[in-house]
Design an enzyme around this catalytic site. Structure first.
Site, short mmCIF file in Angstrom:
data_model
loop_
_atom_site.label_atom_id
_atom_site.label_comp_id
_atom_site.label_asym_id
_atom_site.label_seq_id
_atom_site.Cartn_x
_atom_site.Cartn_y
_atom_site.Cartn_z
N LYS A 1 5.88 4.01 47.46
CA LYS A 1 5.69 4.57 46.11
C LYS A 1 6.72 4.01 45.14
O LYS A 1 6.41 3.65 44.00
CB LYS A 1 5.77 6.10 46.16
CG LYS A 1 5.81 6.81 44.80
CD LYS A 1 4.46 6.85 44.10
CE LYS A 1 4.58 7.17 42.63
NZ LYS A 1 4.28 8.50 42.24
N THR B 1 7.76 12.57 44.00
CA THR B 1 8.36 11.25 44.29
C THR B 1 9.87 11.43 44.34
O THR B 1 10.50 11.80 43.34
CB THR B 1 7.98 10.22 43.20
OG1 THR B 1 6.56 10.13 43.16
CG2 THR B 1 8.56 8.85 43.55
N LYS C 1 12.99 8.06 36.15
CA LYS C 1 13.55 8.56 37.41
C LYS C 1 13.14 7.66 38.59
O LYS C 1 13.95 7.33 39.45
CB LYS C 1 13.07 10.01 37.62
CG LYS C 1 13.37 10.66 38.92
CD LYS C 1 12.23 10.75 39.93
CE LYS C 1 10.93 11.26 39.43
NZ LYS C 1 9.90 11.41 40.45
P1 NA7 Z 1 5.93 17.82 35.54
O1 NA7 Z 1 4.69 18.07 34.77
O2 NA7 Z 1 7.19 17.57 34.80
O3 NA7 Z 1 6.16 19.06 36.53
C1 NA7 Z 1 7.33 19.15 37.28
C2 NA7 Z 1 7.28 20.35 38.18
O4 NA7 Z 1 8.55 20.46 38.85
C3 NA7 Z 1 7.09 21.67 37.41
O5 NA7 Z 1 6.36 22.56 38.22
C4 NA7 Z 1 8.54 22.14 37.25
O6 NA7 Z 1 8.68 23.51 37.02
C5 NA7 Z 1 9.09 21.77 38.60
N1 NA7 Z 1 10.56 21.74 38.62
C6 NA7 Z 1 11.37 20.89 37.95
N2 NA7 Z 1 12.67 21.18 38.21
C7 NA7 Z 1 12.66 22.25 39.03
C8 NA7 Z 1 13.68 23.00 39.67
N3 NA7 Z 1 14.98 22.71 39.50
N4 NA7 Z 1 13.32 24.03 40.46
C9 NA7 Z 1 12.00 24.32 40.64
N5 NA7 Z 1 10.98 23.64 40.09
C10 NA7 Z 1 11.31 22.61 39.29
O7 NA7 Z 1 5.76 16.60 36.56
P2 NA7 Z 1 4.41 16.03 37.24
O8 NA7 Z 1 3.59 17.17 37.70
O9 NA7 Z 1 3.83 15.01 36.34
O10 NA7 Z 1 5.04 15.21 38.47
C11 NA7 Z 1 5.46 15.86 39.64
C12 NA7 Z 1 5.91 14.83 40.67
O11 NA7 Z 1 4.84 13.92 41.00
C13 NA7 Z 1 7.05 13.93 40.23
O12 NA7 Z 1 7.91 13.66 41.30
C14 NA7 Z 1 6.36 12.67 39.76
O13 NA7 Z 1 7.23 11.56 39.77
C15 NA7 Z 1 5.17 12.57 40.68
P3 NA7 Z 1 8.61 24.08 35.49
O14 NA7 Z 1 7.15 24.20 35.19
O15 NA7 Z 1 9.30 23.07 34.62
O16 NA7 Z 1 9.34 25.35 35.55
#
Ligand code: NA7
Length: 288
Positions: free
Chosen positions: A172, A97, A240
Site C-alpha cells: 500500500k 494505512t 501521511k
Molecule cells: P477520515 O475520513 O479522516 O476518518 C478517519 C477516522 O479515524 C475517523 O473515524 C476518525 O474519528 C478516526 N480517528 C482519527 N484519530 C483518532 C483517534 N486518535 N482516536 C480514535 N479515532 C480516531 O479518513 P478516511 O476514512 O478517508 O481514511 C481512513 C484510513 O483509510 C486512513 O488510514 C487512510 O489513509 C486509508 P473522528 O470521526 O475524527 O472522531
C-alpha cells in the site's frame, strides 16, 4: 448465521463500508470517536458501543479503519482499547494505512491472544467504499484470509494476498507513493503548459493517447483543471502515506529522491490549505 462485525472508524471510508455490511445483513456494532458520525448507521440498524473495547467484545470479526498509526494505537491500546476486548478465536482486520512495523506489532499481540489478524489496507477512495468496490492489499495467512473473504466480498472487488503480516501495508505504501508522484507530476506539467499559454485540455487530450496515460489522471486531472478538490482521498492522508513511505525507506536504506521532493510539495500545500481538500489539491502549489 452471519458473524457479528465490530466496526471502528466511521470516516470517509469506514462510514460507507459499515453501511454496506449492515445492508448485506451482517449484525454490526460500531464505535467512532465523534459519536455523531454513527447516527445514520444506528438508524440503518447498527448497534452503537460505548468504546472500542465494547466493540471488540461483541465481535466475531473486528474491522478498524482510522486515520494513521497514532489513531490506531489509540483505539487499540488507549483507555478501553479494542485489544483488551478481542476474544480468543476471533478475527481482526485492520484497513487503516499504517506502517508495516505497526501491523506486525498488532499481529504479534493478536497471536498471543489467539486472534487471527490481517493487515488489509484498501484503495479506491470513498467512491469505492460506497460502491463496495475497494481493492484490498492483504498481509497475513491464507486461512485467515479465507475466513475473512465472505465479509470482504461485501466491501471490495479485488483482493491481493501479498505475504505475511506487514506485506499489505508495504505494498500500500509503495502504491500510494506512486499515486502521489503521478498526481504531483501531472500538476507540474499542467503548470508548465498553462503558464506557456496552452490550455490544460490540450495536455490532457495528448496524454490520453500517449504512454503518459494513467488511470489516476482520468479521475484527478479534471479536478485539477477545474481547481475544485472535494475530498475523495484527503491530502492530509496522502501526506501521511508519503511520510510513512519515506520512514520505511529510511529503515530499509533506500533513497527516494522523488518521494522526498513530492513530500515537500504536499507539505507546503497542506500547510497553506484552510480546508480539507483531496490530494489532487497539490496543484495549488503552482497557484500561490
Ligand atoms: P477520515 O475520513 O479522516 O476518518 C478517519 C477516522 O479515524 C475517523 O473515524 C476518525 O474519528 C478516526 N480517528 C482519527 N484519530 C483518532 C483517534 N486518535 N482516536 C480514535 N479515532 C480516531 O479518513 P478516511 O476514512 O478517508 O481514511 C481512513 C484510513 O483509510 C486512513 O488510514 C487512510 O489513509 C486509508 P473522528 O470521526 O475524527 O472522531
Amino acid at each position: 448465521m452471519k458473524p457479528t462485525i465490530g466496526f471502528i472508524g466511521l470516516g470517509l471510508m469506514g462510514g460507507p463500508m459499515a453501511s454496506n455490511l449492515v445492508k448485506a445483513g451482517f449484525p454490526v456494532t460500531v464505535w467512532n470517536r465523534t459519536a455523531s458520525k454513527a447516527e445514520s448507521l444506528v438508524k440503518q440498524g447498527a448497534k452503537l458501543a460505548a468504546n472500542p473495547r465494547a466493540v471488540a467484545l461483541q465481535a466475531d470479526v473486528l474491522i478498524t479503519i482510522v486515520s494513521d498509526p497514532a489513531a490506531l494505537e489509540e483505539v487499540l491500546w488507549g483507555a478501553n482499547g479494542a485489544i483488551e476486548g478481542l476474544r480468543r478465536g476471533s478475527l481482526y482486520i485492520d484497513s487503516s494505512t499504517v506502517s508495516p512495523d505497526l501491523a506486525r506489532r498488532v499481529a504479534k499481540v493478536c497471536a498471543n491472544r489467539g486472534v487471527e489478524f490481517l493487515d488489509a489496507p484498501v484503495t479506491g477512495g470513498n467512491w469505492g467504499a460506497e460502491k463496495g468496490e475497494l481493492l484490498y492489499m492483504i498481509g497475513g495467512d491464507a486461512k485467515a484470509f479465507d475466513r475473512a473473504k465472505p465479509v470482504l466480498d461485501v466491501l471490495g472487488k479485488k483482493f491481493f494476498l501479498l505475504g505475511p503480516n506487514g506485506a499489505g501495508q508495504t505494498v500500500k505504501l509503495g502504491m500510494n507513493l506512486l499515486l502521489a508522484l503521478q498526481v504531483d507530476a501531472f500538476a507540474e506539467a499542467l503548470a508548465l503548459v498553462t503558464a506557456s499559454g496552452v490550455p490544460a485540455e490540450k495536455l490532457m487530450e495528448v496524454m490520453q493517447s500517449s504512454m503518459a496515460r494513467s488511470g489516476v489522471l482520468d479521475v484527478k486531472a479534471p479536478m485539477m483543471v477545474k481547481g475544485e478538490f472535494p475530498a475523495s482521498f484527503p491530502l492530509r492522508l496522502m501526506h501521511k502515506d508519503v511520510r510513512l513511505a519515506l520512514e520505511l525507506a529510511r529503515d530499509k536504506g533506500v533513497t527516494l529522491p522523488c518521494g522526498a521532493a513530492a513530500y515537500a510539495t504536499y507539505s507546503a500545500v497542506l500547510d497553506s490549505s484552510k480546508d480539507d481538500p483531496d490530494f489532487s489539491a497539490v496543484a495549488r502549489f503552482w497557484k500561490t
